[in-house]
Every structure is written in C-alpha cells, then in structure tokens.
Design an enzyme around this catalytic site. Structure first.
Site, PDB file in Angstrom:
ATOM      1  N   LEU A  92     -11.578  13.179  -7.548  1.00  0.00           N
ATOM      2  CA  LEU A  92     -12.140  12.548  -8.727  1.00  0.00           C
ATOM      3  C   LEU A  92     -11.617  11.833  -9.585  1.00  0.00           C
ATOM      4  CD1 LEU A  92     -14.428  15.599 -10.233  1.00  0.00           C
ATOM      5  CD2 LEU A  92     -15.034  13.466  -8.654  1.00  0.00           C
ATOM      6  N   SER A 142      -2.485  17.899   0.003  1.00  0.00           N
ATOM      7  CA  SER A 142      -2.229  16.555   0.409  1.00  0.00           C
ATOM      8  C   SER A 142      -0.409  16.360  -0.177  1.00  0.00           C
ATOM      9  CB  SER A 142      -3.223  16.186  -0.882  1.00  0.00           C
ATOM     10  OG  SER A 142      -2.096  14.953  -0.998  1.00  0.00           O
ATOM     11  N   TYR A 157      -5.996  16.147  -9.046  1.00  0.00           N
ATOM     12  CA  TYR A 157      -6.146  15.771  -7.557  1.00  0.00           C
ATOM     13  C   TYR A 157      -4.843  16.701  -7.114  1.00  0.00           C
ATOM     14  CZ  TYR A 157      -6.406  15.041  -3.154  1.00  0.00           C
ATOM     15  OH  TYR A 157      -6.370  14.922  -1.548  1.00  0.00           O
ATOM     16  N   VAL A 190      -5.815   8.679   5.387  1.00  0.00           N
ATOM     17  CA  VAL A 190      -6.532   8.443   6.239  1.00  0.00           C
ATOM     18  C   VAL A 190      -7.885   7.867   5.589  1.00  0.00           C
ATOM     19  CG1 VAL A 190      -7.827  10.008   8.439  1.00  0.00           C
ATOM     20  CG2 VAL A 190      -5.905  11.041   7.112  1.00  0.00           C
ATOM     21  N   THR A 192     -11.102   7.549   5.538  1.00  0.00           N
ATOM     22  CA  THR A 192     -12.523   8.448   5.307  1.00  0.00           C
ATOM     23  C   THR A 192     -12.643   7.725   3.792  1.00  0.00           C
ATOM     24  OG1 THR A 192     -11.360   9.906   4.038  1.00  0.00           O
ATOM     25  CG2 THR A 192     -11.602  10.536   5.721  1.00  0.00           C
TER      26      THR A 192
HETATM   27  N1  LIG Z   1      -8.689  11.093   3.422  1.00  0.00           N
HETATM   28  C1  LIG Z   1      -7.285  11.038   2.845  1.00  0.00           C
HETATM   29  O1  LIG Z   1      -6.217   9.723   2.712  1.00  0.00           O
HETATM   30  C2  LIG Z   1      -6.942  12.132   2.796  1.00  0.00           C
HETATM   31  C3  LIG Z   1      -5.186  12.769   2.011  1.00  0.00           C
HETATM   32  C4  LIG Z   1      -4.859  13.539   1.919  1.00  0.00           C
HETATM   33  C5  LIG Z   1      -5.781  14.421   1.577  1.00  0.00           C
HETATM   34  N2  LIG Z   1      -6.882  14.919   1.934  1.00  0.00           N
HETATM   35  C6  LIG Z   1      -7.643  15.854   1.946  1.00  0.00           C
HETATM   36  O2  LIG Z   1      -8.744  15.854   3.271  1.00  0.00           O
HETATM   37  C7  LIG Z   1     -10.070  16.751   3.240  1.00  0.00           C
HETATM   38  C8  LIG Z   1     -10.904  15.575   3.726  1.00  0.00           C
HETATM   39  O3  LIG Z   1     -10.618  14.872   2.772  1.00  0.00           O
HETATM   40  P1  LIG Z   1     -11.675  13.064   3.465  1.00  0.00           P
HETATM   41  O4  LIG Z   1     -10.520  12.327   3.971  1.00  0.00           O
HETATM   42  O5  LIG Z   1     -11.924  13.845   5.264  1.00  0.00           O
HETATM   43  O6  LIG Z   1     -12.803  12.749   2.330  1.00  0.00           O
HETATM   44  P2  LIG Z   1     -14.129  12.151   2.432  1.00  0.00           P
HETATM   45  O7  LIG Z   1     -15.142  11.507   3.332  1.00  0.00           O
HETATM   46  O8  LIG Z   1     -14.550  12.730   0.652  1.00  0.00           O
HETATM   47  O9  LIG Z   1     -15.072  13.998   2.545  1.00  0.00           O
HETATM   48  C9  LIG Z   1     -14.814  15.324   1.794  1.00  0.00           C
HETATM   49  C10 LIG Z   1     -15.803  16.309   2.692  1.00  0.00           C
HETATM   50  O10 LIG Z   1     -16.018  17.337   1.617  1.00  0.00           O
HETATM   51  C11 LIG Z   1     -17.092  17.565   0.985  1.00  0.00           C
HETATM   52  N3  LIG Z   1     -17.179  17.852  -0.339  1.00  0.00           N
HETATM   53  C12 LIG Z   1     -16.746  18.332  -1.037  1.00  0.00           C
HETATM   54  N4  LIG Z   1     -17.330  18.617  -2.239  1.00  0.00           N
HETATM   55  C13 LIG Z   1     -17.971  19.576  -1.868  1.00  0.00           C
HETATM   56  C14 LIG Z   1     -18.382  21.404  -2.000  1.00  0.00           C
HETATM   57  N5  LIG Z   1     -18.608  21.183  -3.502  1.00  0.00           N
HETATM   58  N6  LIG Z   1     -18.638  22.451  -1.068  1.00  0.00           N
HETATM   59  C15 LIG Z   1     -19.202  21.258   0.186  1.00  0.00           C
HETATM   60  N7  LIG Z   1     -18.378  20.221   0.430  1.00  0.00           N
HETATM   61  C16 LIG Z   1     -17.336  19.145  -0.498  1.00  0.00           C
HETATM   62  C17 LIG Z   1     -18.011  16.391   1.329  1.00  0.00           C
HETATM   63  O11 LIG Z   1     -18.636  17.035   0.856  1.00  0.00           O
HETATM   64  P3  LIG Z   1     -19.746  15.380   1.051  1.00  0.00           P
HETATM   65  O12 LIG Z   1     -19.882  14.286   1.689  1.00  0.00           O
HETATM   66  O13 LIG Z   1     -21.242  16.194   0.731  1.00  0.00           O
HETATM   67  O14 LIG Z   1     -19.883  14.867  -0.383  1.00  0.00           O
HETATM   68  C18 LIG Z   1     -16.995  15.506   2.694  1.00  0.00           C
HETATM   69  O15 LIG Z   1     -17.658  16.319   3.546  1.00  0.00           O
HETATM   70  C19 LIG Z   1      -9.656  16.688   1.381  1.00  0.00           C
HETATM   71  O16 LIG Z   1      -9.790  18.324   0.827  1.00  0.00           O
HETATM   72  C20 LIG Z   1      -8.900  15.748   0.849  1.00  0.00           C
HETATM   73  O17 LIG Z   1      -8.750  16.041  -0.693  1.00  0.00           O
HETATM   74  C21 LIG Z   1      -7.778  13.281   2.593  1.00  0.00           C
END
Ligand SMILES: NC(=O)c1ccc[n+]([C@@H]2O[C@H](COP(=O)([O-])OP(=O)(O)OC[C@H]3O[C@@H](n4cnc5c(N)ncnc54)[C@H](OP(=O)(O)O)[C@@H]3O)[C@@H](O)[C@H]2O)c1
Length: 234
Positions: A92, A142, A157, A190, A192
């Site tokens: 957030l 992360s 975060y 990543v 996303t």
């Molecule tokens: N992308 C990066 O660069 C990166 C780097 C480090 C760590 N991460 C971690 O990797 C994980 C996946 O991230 P991402 O990049 O794939 O992000 P994303 O595309 O924003 O996906 C986040 C996922 O979490 C779900 N979510 C959020 N709140 C939720 C809740 N209360 N209950 C169930 N599901 C919920 C979202 O569902 P909705 O579709 O309903 O919102 C979505 O499926 C996260 O933990 C993130 O912190 C990502």
C-alpha cells in the site's frame, strides 16, 4: 502415496498464478485460492484448459471464517494438506510512502494481509501436515524486508515482510525434527501489477524458487531465506 495437495494464496494473478501453473506440472494437486471468486475461477479454468490439475477454493486471507472454511474443505475433500505457499500480499505504501507520511491505518492494513493472515492460515493448516509428518511452507517475502538491506521508505511493507521472516524462523524452530519445512523467499523485482511494467523479471522467474521450496525433498533446508534458489542473509 496419494497425490500431494498444495494450497496457494493469491493465485488468481501475478506470481501466485504462475506458482500454481508450475506446481501443477509436478505430481501435486494445486488448490488455487483467491479473495475474488470470479477472478480465481477464471484462472483455474484457464489452467484446466492446459490440462493442469488445479482446483479452486475462495480465500481472503484477512477473513478468519474463510480460513476455517478452507481448512474444513481440505479435511473433507482430501484429508490432507502437504504444502502452503503464503503468496498473497499488498504493497500500500509503494507510492512515495515514508516513515512520516505512512499512517498506522496503512501499517495495520498491510500487516493484516501480509502477516496476520498467513499466521492464522498456517496455524490452521499445520495440524493437517502433522497428520502425515509432511509439509512444505513457503512464505513470500521481499528484499525490502531483509534487515541486512533495510533502508528508507515503504515502512509498512518492509515491516510486514520482516515479520513474515520472523514467522519462518519461529515456526521452523518449533517444527524442528519434523518433516515440515518452513522457508522464506524473495522473488526479485517481478513484472506484475505490484511490481509494475518496468520490473526486469518475468513471473516464471519470480515463481521458480517458490515451486522449488514447495517441493523440497525430505531433509531439505528449513528456517532459511532464498533468492534464486540460493540462501541469502536475513
Ligand atoms: N512483484 C514483485 O516485484 C515482488 C517483489 C517482492 C515480493 N513480492 C511478493 O510476491 C507476492 C505476489 O506479488 P505479485 O507481484 O504477484 O503481486 P500482485 O500481482 O499484486 O498479486 C497480489 C495477489 O495477492 C492477492 N491478495 C491481496 N490481498 C489479498 C487477500 N486479503 N486475500 C487473498 N489474496 C489477496 C491479490 O488478489 P486480488 O487480485 O484480489 O487483489 C493478488 O492475487 C506478494 O506477497 C508480494 O509482496 C513481489
């Protein structure tokens, strides 16, 4: 042995969806969960079209009643749970958030999804793993949560990801001597919705270490944090 059942949170999009896809190509039955049922079912339908054995259950990780519902479903439907990937997460304070402009409401909301949800869900599912003395728990962390690299900005975060690393350490210590392995991982930056379009890594790369940790052989590592399948510092 019956097929392994692995639960993935936030499986409807991003890294979570790719984790489901890659896991379903192993011998596991993947239970893709999402807070929005329509989004989750669409993802499952798409994966099923590729003949991947993915099932669906709704789960908002911040809703304790839904965690109970999922646990009940797993017990009745499969009588087991072999893996849990705590992937769902929110970021957030990513738009210029710093220690002074990030209010406690944002911190609390972040903790609810990124820490308390996984805490409660893991508490609920470990008993099903203990039944077979087998479990693989992957906590999606992360680089922003690593104390060895801690810096300015994104306090909500960062704190949440440091806290999930603490869960990894506490739980792996309490489960020492069992065949339930608990690890954290960093996916890197990543592409996303969270990572944005400028991120250098595709989801395939971001998901790889999670899939590896969710399918570790007996005697594999526990209580550690990984990036690209290599142990890194906390
Ligand atoms: N992308 C990066 O660069 C990166 C780097 C480090 C760590 N991460 C971690 O990797 C994980 C996946 O991230 P991402 O990049 O794939 O992000 P994303 O595309 O924003 O996906 C986040 C996922 O979490 C779900 N979510 C959020 N709140 C939720 C809740 N209360 N209950 C169930 N599901 C919920 C979202 O569902 P909705 O579709 O309903 O919102 C979505 O499926 C996260 O933990 C993130 O912190 C990502």
């Amino acid at each position: 042995m019956k097929e392994r059942v692995i639960v993935v949170t936030g499986g409807n999009r991003g890294i979570g969806r790719e984790i489901c896809r890659q896991l379903a190509r192993t011998d596991a039955v993947v239970l893709l969960t999402s807070r929005d049922e329509k989004d989750g079912l669409e993802a499952v339908e798409d994966l099923n079209k590729q003949e991947l054995p993915v099932r669906y259950h709704q789960l908002d990780v911040t809703k304790p009643t839904q965690i109970l519902g999922l646990t009940d479903f797993l017990s009745k439907e499969f009588g087991r749970c072999d893996g849990l990937v705590n992937n769902a997460g929110i970021f957030l304070d990513n738009q210029g958030g710093n220690f002074f402009n990030t209010d406690l409401t944002t911190v609390r909301e972040t903790m609810e999804t990124n820490v308390y949800g996984p805490y409660l869900l893991t508490q609920a599912l470990v008993p099903l793993m203990r039944k077979n003395n087998y479990g693989r728990i992957v906590n999606m962390s992360s680089g922003l949560g690593r104390l060895s690299e801690m810096g300015a900005n994104y306090p909500a975060y960062r704190m949440s990801k440091t806290a999930i690393n603490a869960i990894t350490r506490v739980l792996s210590s309490e489960l020492a001597g069992t065949n339930i392995l608990v690890n954290s991982m960093c996916p890197g930056w990543v592409k996303t919705r969270m990572g944005g379009p400028n991120a250098p890594r595709p989801v395939e790369q971001g998901a790889d270490t999670a899939v590896w940790l969710a399918t570790l052989p007996d005697g594999g590592p526990t209580g550690k944090i990984f990036l690209d399948r290599k142990e890194v510092t906390w």
